[in-house]
Design a protein around this motif. Structure first.
Motif, PDB file in Angstrom:
ATOM      1  N   LEU A  22       0.827  -1.209   0.000  1.00 49.04           N
ATOM      2  CA  LEU A  22       0.000   0.000   0.000  1.00 49.04           C
ATOM      3  C   LEU A  22       0.861   1.259   0.000  1.00 49.04           C
ATOM      4  O   LEU A  22       0.527   2.246  -0.655  1.00 49.04           O
ATOM      5  CB  LEU A  22      -0.929   0.003   1.217  1.00 49.04           C
ATOM      6  N   TRP A  23       1.992   1.247   0.712  1.00 54.60           N
ATOM      7  CA  TRP A  23       2.872   2.415   0.737  1.00 54.60           C
ATOM      8  C   TRP A  23       3.430   2.713  -0.653  1.00 54.60           C
ATOM      9  O   TRP A  23       3.529   3.858  -1.060  1.00 54.60           O
ATOM     10  CB  TRP A  23       4.009   2.209   1.735  1.00 54.60           C
ATOM     11  N   VAL A  73      12.741   3.749   8.174  1.00 57.34           N
ATOM     12  CA  VAL A  73      13.619   3.159   7.161  1.00 57.34           C
ATOM     13  C   VAL A  73      12.773   2.563   6.035  1.00 57.34           C
ATOM     14  O   VAL A  73      13.127   2.677   4.858  1.00 57.34           O
ATOM     15  CB  VAL A  73      14.547   2.095   7.790  1.00 57.34           C
ATOM     16  N   ALA A  74      11.648   1.974   6.380  1.00 57.01           N
ATOM     17  CA  ALA A  74      10.776   1.397   5.357  1.00 57.01           C
ATOM     18  C   ALA A  74      10.182   2.461   4.437  1.00 57.01           C
ATOM     19  O   ALA A  74       9.786   2.162   3.315  1.00 57.01           O
ATOM     20  CB  ALA A  74       9.653   0.610   6.023  1.00 57.01           C
ATOM     21  N   LYS A  75      10.134   3.700   4.893  1.00 59.42           N
ATOM     22  CA  LYS A  75       9.552   4.783   4.103  1.00 59.42           C
ATOM     23  C   LYS A  75      10.572   5.511   3.225  1.00 59.42           C
ATOM     24  O   LYS A  75      10.197   6.368   2.436  1.00 59.42           O
ATOM     25  CB  LYS A  75       8.877   5.793   5.028  1.00 59.42           C
ATOM     26  N   LEU A  76      11.833   5.181   3.325  1.00 56.85           N
ATOM     27  CA  LEU A  76      12.854   5.863   2.538  1.00 56.85           C
ATOM     28  C   LEU A  76      12.684   5.574   1.047  1.00 56.85           C
ATOM     29  O   LEU A  76      12.295   4.472   0.662  1.00 56.85           O
ATOM     30  CB  LEU A  76      14.248   5.415   2.982  1.00 56.85           C
ATOM     31  N   PRO A  77      12.994   6.570   0.194  1.00 60.27           N
ATOM     32  CA  PRO A  77      12.878   6.346  -1.249  1.00 60.27           C
ATOM     33  C   PRO A  77      13.761   5.196  -1.751  1.00 60.27           C
ATOM     34  O   PRO A  77      13.390   4.494  -2.690  1.00 60.27           O
ATOM     35  CB  PRO A  77      13.339   7.668  -1.858  1.00 60.27           C
ATOM     36  N   SER A  78      14.896   4.975  -1.129  1.00 60.51           N
ATOM     37  CA  SER A  78      15.775   3.892  -1.572  1.00 60.51           C
ATOM     38  C   SER A  78      15.208   2.509  -1.232  1.00 60.51           C
ATOM     39  O   SER A  78      15.704   1.503  -1.730  1.00 60.51           O
ATOM     40  CB  SER A  78      17.157   4.050  -0.947  1.00 60.51           C
ATOM     41  N   MET A  79      14.180   2.445  -0.428  1.00 59.68           N
ATOM     42  CA  MET A  79      13.566   1.171  -0.069  1.00 59.68           C
ATOM     43  C   MET A  79      12.343   0.843  -0.923  1.00 59.68           C
ATOM     44  O   MET A  79      11.650  -0.132  -0.675  1.00 59.68           O
ATOM     45  CB  MET A  79      13.162   1.185   1.416  1.00 59.68           C
ATOM     46  N   HIS A  80      12.073   1.666  -1.950  1.00 66.74           N
ATOM     47  CA  HIS A  80      10.924   1.439  -2.823  1.00 66.74           C
ATOM     48  C   HIS A  80      11.106   0.125  -3.576  1.00 66.74           C
ATOM     49  O   HIS A  80      12.103  -0.090  -4.257  1.00 66.74           O
ATOM     50  CB  HIS A  80      10.778   2.605  -3.808  1.00 66.74           C
ATOM     51  N   ARG A  81      10.157  -0.772  -3.432  1.00 68.04           N
ATOM     52  CA  ARG A  81      10.143  -2.113  -4.045  1.00 68.04           C
ATOM     53  C   ARG A  81      11.267  -3.019  -3.557  1.00 68.04           C
ATOM     54  O   ARG A  81      11.617  -3.987  -4.212  1.00 68.04           O
ATOM     55  CB  ARG A  81      10.168  -2.030  -5.562  1.00 68.04           C
ATOM     56  N   VAL A  82      11.841  -2.726  -2.414  1.00 64.13           N
ATOM     57  CA  VAL A  82      12.883  -3.575  -1.827  1.00 64.13           C
ATOM     58  C   VAL A  82      12.214  -4.491  -0.809  1.00 64.13           C
ATOM     59  O   VAL A  82      11.431  -4.043   0.019  1.00 64.13           O
ATOM     60  CB  VAL A  82      13.983  -2.720  -1.146  1.00 64.13           C
ATOM     61  N   ARG A  83      12.538  -5.772  -0.870  1.00 61.25           N
ATOM     62  CA  ARG A  83      11.998  -6.747   0.078  1.00 61.25           C
ATOM     63  C   ARG A  83      13.147  -7.271   0.929  1.00 61.25           C
ATOM     64  O   ARG A  83      14.027  -7.970   0.427  1.00 61.25           O
ATOM     65  CB  ARG A  83      11.324  -7.901  -0.652  1.00 61.25           C
ATOM     66  N   ILE A  84      13.141  -6.944   2.213  1.00 63.47           N
ATOM     67  CA  ILE A  84      14.187  -7.372   3.119  1.00 63.47           C
ATOM     68  C   ILE A  84      13.891  -8.801   3.569  1.00 63.47           C
ATOM     69  O   ILE A  84      12.783  -9.119   3.989  1.00 63.47           O
ATOM     70  CB  ILE A  84      14.281  -6.422   4.326  1.00 63.47           C
TER      71      ILE A  84
END
Length: 92
Positions: A22-23, A73-84
């Protein structure tokens, strides 16, 4: 909830957003929009309020700070579409 739920549960998009959280769907993925800024400010304000109302108790502060970091950290632009750790990974 914003960083965990995949797909579009509230609208009918015929599967266009099945692999996005959703984010990632908010404002078509554009960063730093008013909606995203507001949804980033809310956890920060809640952190400051909880810190104040617990009278700066150190253990409570540490738990709240770690929670705040995880959310921000989950809201950072560099985390867009990243799955930890592969969490919420869509197999295609």
């Amino acid at each position: 909830m914003f960083h965990w739920t995949l797909g579009a549960p509230f609208r009918f998009d015929q599967g266009d957003h099945d692999g996005l959280t959703l984010w990632e769907q908010i404002d078509d993925g554009h960063q730093f929009t008013p909606a995203r800024k507001f949804l980033t400010a809310v956890p920060t304000i809640l952190f400051l309020l909880s810190t104040h109302y617990t009278h700066y108790d150190v253990p409570t502060f540490c738990v709240n700070f770690v929670s705040l970091l995880a959310v921000l950290v989950a809201k950072l632009p560099s985390m867009h579409r990243v799955r930890i750790f592969g969490i919420n990974k869509v197999d295609e």
